[in-house]
Design a protein around this motif. Structure first.
Motif, PDB file in Angstrom:
ATOM      1  N   GLY A 114       0.794  -1.225   0.000  1.00  0.00           N
ATOM      2  CA  GLY A 114       0.000   0.000   0.000  1.00  0.00           C
ATOM      3  C   GLY A 114       0.821   1.267   0.000  1.00  0.00           C
ATOM      4  N   LEU A 115       2.107   1.156  -0.325  1.00  0.00           N
ATOM      5  CA  LEU A 115       2.988   2.330  -0.347  1.00  0.00           C
ATOM      6  C   LEU A 115       3.500   2.520  -1.775  1.00  0.00           C
ATOM      7  N   VAL A 116       2.676   3.133  -2.591  1.00  0.00           N
ATOM      8  CA  VAL A 116       3.028   3.277  -4.003  1.00  0.00           C
ATOM      9  C   VAL A 116       3.971   4.458  -4.194  1.00  0.00           C
ATOM     10  N   VAL A 117       5.125   4.179  -4.762  1.00  0.00           N
ATOM     11  CA  VAL A 117       6.085   5.257  -5.048  1.00  0.00           C
ATOM     12  C   VAL A 117       6.354   5.297  -6.551  1.00  0.00           C
ATOM     13  N   GLY A 118       6.776   6.458  -7.036  1.00  0.00           N
ATOM     14  CA  GLY A 118       6.964   6.635  -8.472  1.00  0.00           C
ATOM     15  C   GLY A 118       8.187   5.903  -8.995  1.00  0.00           C
ATOM     16  N   SER A 119       9.296   6.019  -8.284  1.00  0.00           N
ATOM     17  CA  SER A 119      10.534   5.450  -8.803  1.00  0.00           C
ATOM     18  C   SER A 119      11.474   5.135  -7.656  1.00  0.00           C
ATOM     19  N   CYS A 120      12.553   4.444  -7.989  1.00  0.00           N
ATOM     20  CA  CYS A 120      13.544   4.104  -6.969  1.00  0.00           C
ATOM     21  C   CYS A 120      14.904   4.006  -7.626  1.00  0.00           C
ATOM     22  N   THR A 121      15.878   4.672  -7.028  1.00  0.00           N
ATOM     23  CA  THR A 121      17.243   4.601  -7.548  1.00  0.00           C
ATOM     24  C   THR A 121      18.020   3.546  -6.768  1.00  0.00           C
ATOM     25  N   MET A 122      19.205   3.255  -7.260  1.00  0.00           N
ATOM     26  CA  MET A 122      20.064   2.286  -6.579  1.00  0.00           C
ATOM     27  C   MET A 122      20.418   2.795  -5.180  1.00  0.00           C
ATOM     28  N   SER A 123      20.673   4.089  -5.044  1.00  0.00           N
ATOM     29  CA  SER A 123      21.067   4.593  -3.713  1.00  0.00           C
ATOM     30  C   SER A 123      19.865   4.583  -2.755  1.00  0.00           C
ATOM     31  N   GLN A 124      18.665   4.773  -3.288  1.00  0.00           N
ATOM     32  CA  GLN A 124      17.480   4.646  -2.433  1.00  0.00           C
ATOM     33  C   GLN A 124      17.284   3.193  -1.985  1.00  0.00           C
ATOM     34  N   GLY A 178     -11.912   2.976   7.254  1.00  0.00           N
ATOM     35  CA  GLY A 178     -10.599   2.374   7.463  1.00  0.00           C
ATOM     36  C   GLY A 178      -9.543   3.473   7.478  1.00  0.00           C
ATOM     37  N   TRP A 179      -8.328   3.067   7.352  1.00  0.00           N
ATOM     38  CA  TRP A 179      -7.264   4.066   7.270  1.00  0.00           C
ATOM     39  C   TRP A 179      -6.215   3.625   6.277  1.00  0.00           C
ATOM     40  N   GLU A 180      -5.465   4.585   5.799  1.00  0.00           N
ATOM     41  CA  GLU A 180      -4.359   4.274   4.901  1.00  0.00           C
ATOM     42  C   GLU A 180      -3.300   5.352   5.001  1.00  0.00           C
ATOM     43  N   TRP A 181      -2.137   5.024   4.497  1.00  0.00           N
ATOM     44  CA  TRP A 181      -1.056   5.996   4.474  1.00  0.00           C
ATOM     45  C   TRP A 181      -1.162   6.827   3.215  1.00  0.00           C
ATOM     46  N   ARG A 182      -0.983   8.115   3.364  1.00  0.00           N
ATOM     47  CA  ARG A 182      -0.877   8.988   2.203  1.00  0.00           C
ATOM     48  C   ARG A 182       0.553   9.490   2.162  1.00  0.00           C
ATOM     49  N   LEU A 183       1.233   9.186   1.069  1.00  0.00           N
ATOM     50  CA  LEU A 183       2.631   9.583   0.968  1.00  0.00           C
ATOM     51  C   LEU A 183       2.739  11.003   0.431  1.00  0.00           C
ATOM     52  N   GLY A 184       3.622  11.766   1.052  1.00  0.00           N
ATOM     53  CA  GLY A 184       3.794  13.172   0.682  1.00  0.00           C
ATOM     54  C   GLY A 184       4.025  13.366  -0.804  1.00  0.00           C
TER      55      GLY A 184
END
Ligand SMILES: [Zn+2]
Length: 191
Positions: free
Chosen positions: A48-58, A108-114
Motif C-alpha cells: 500500500g505504499l506506491v512510489v513513483g521510482s527508486c534509484t540504486m542509492s534509495q 478504514g485508514w491508509e497511508w498517504r505519501l507526501g
C-alpha cells in the motif's frame, strides 16, 4: 521484464517485519528478495505504499533501514540494549519522510505519501518499527527457531508462543527435518 526470476516476497501481518523478511536465511545462505530497485517498488506497492521510482542509492538506503530494524528487533528479542547506530538510522528514516495517516470514507485508514518518494515510504516502515520495538503495540518480539533463519518477528498470537517467522517455510522445514530424523532413528534401531 518478467518478475518470475526474482525471489518471491514473504508477506506477514506486520509491516516492519514483513520488510525485514525481504532478506531471509540471514544465518544460512541469505536470499535477497529486493535485489533491484524495481523489486523494492513492487514490494512497497503490495504493502500500500506506491512510489513513483527508486534509484540504486534509495535501495541501499532501504536496505540500511531494513538491517537496522532487524538489529534493533533482534536486540529486543534477546533483551539486549538497542544498538545505537540502528536506533539512529530508524529515527532518521522515520523523521525524513512526509507520510501521514488518513481516514478513508469507508472508515478504514491508509497511508498517504507526501510526494510518493521512497523516503516517504521508508518513514512509514520506520514508524511501524518504532511502534513494535518500543513495546507500544500488543505483541512480543521473538526470533525464528530455524538455525539458518533467526529472523526477528512480532508474535501477535494470543498465546505468544510462536516459534517460527513463518509456518509455511521455516515451520514446515523444521517439522520435515524432525520427521526424517525420527524415521532414520526408527529404521536404524530396527536394523
Ligand atoms: Zn524463519
Amino acid at each position: 521484464m518478467t518478475v518470475s526470476h526474482f525471489p518471491e516476497f514473504r508477506l506477514g501481518k506486520v509491516l516492519a517485519t514483513s520488510f525485514t523478511a525481504t532478506l531471509t536465511e540471514r544465518c544460512g545462505e541469505p536470499v535477497e528478495r529486493i535485489p533491484v530497485p524495481s523489486r523494492l517498488v513492487d514490494w512497497l506497492a503490495i504493502n500500500g505504499l506506491v512510489v513513483g521510482s527508486c534509484t540504486m542509492s534509495q535501495l541501499d538506503h532501504a536496505r540500511e533501514l531494513r538491517e537496522s530494524i532487524h538489529a534493533a528487533a533482534t536486540a529486543v528479542a534477546n533483551r539486549s540494549p538497542l544498538p545505537s547506530s540502528a536506533v539512529q538510522v530508524i529515527n532518521d528514516c522515520s523523521t525524513d519522510g512526509r507520510a501521514s495517516v488518513i481516514l478513508t470514507s469507508e472508515g478504514g485508514w491508509e497511508w498517504r505519501l507526501g510526494s510518493a518518494s521512497v523516503e516517504d515510504a521508508l518513514s512509514v516502515i520506520a514508524a511501524d518499527a518504532v511502534s513494535i520495538i518500543s513495546g507500544e503495540r500488543h505483541g512480543k518480539m521473538a526470533l525464528c527457531e530455524s538455525p539458518t533463519c533467526r529472523a526477528a518477528f512480532f508474535d501477535i498470537s494470543r498465546s505468544g508462543t510462536r516459534r517460527w517467522c513463518e509456518m509455511n517455510t521455516c515451520g514446515n522445514r523444521e517439522k520435515k527435518a524432525r520427521f526424517l530424523a525420527n524415521k532414520r532413528k526408527k529404521s536404524s534401531s530396527a536394523g
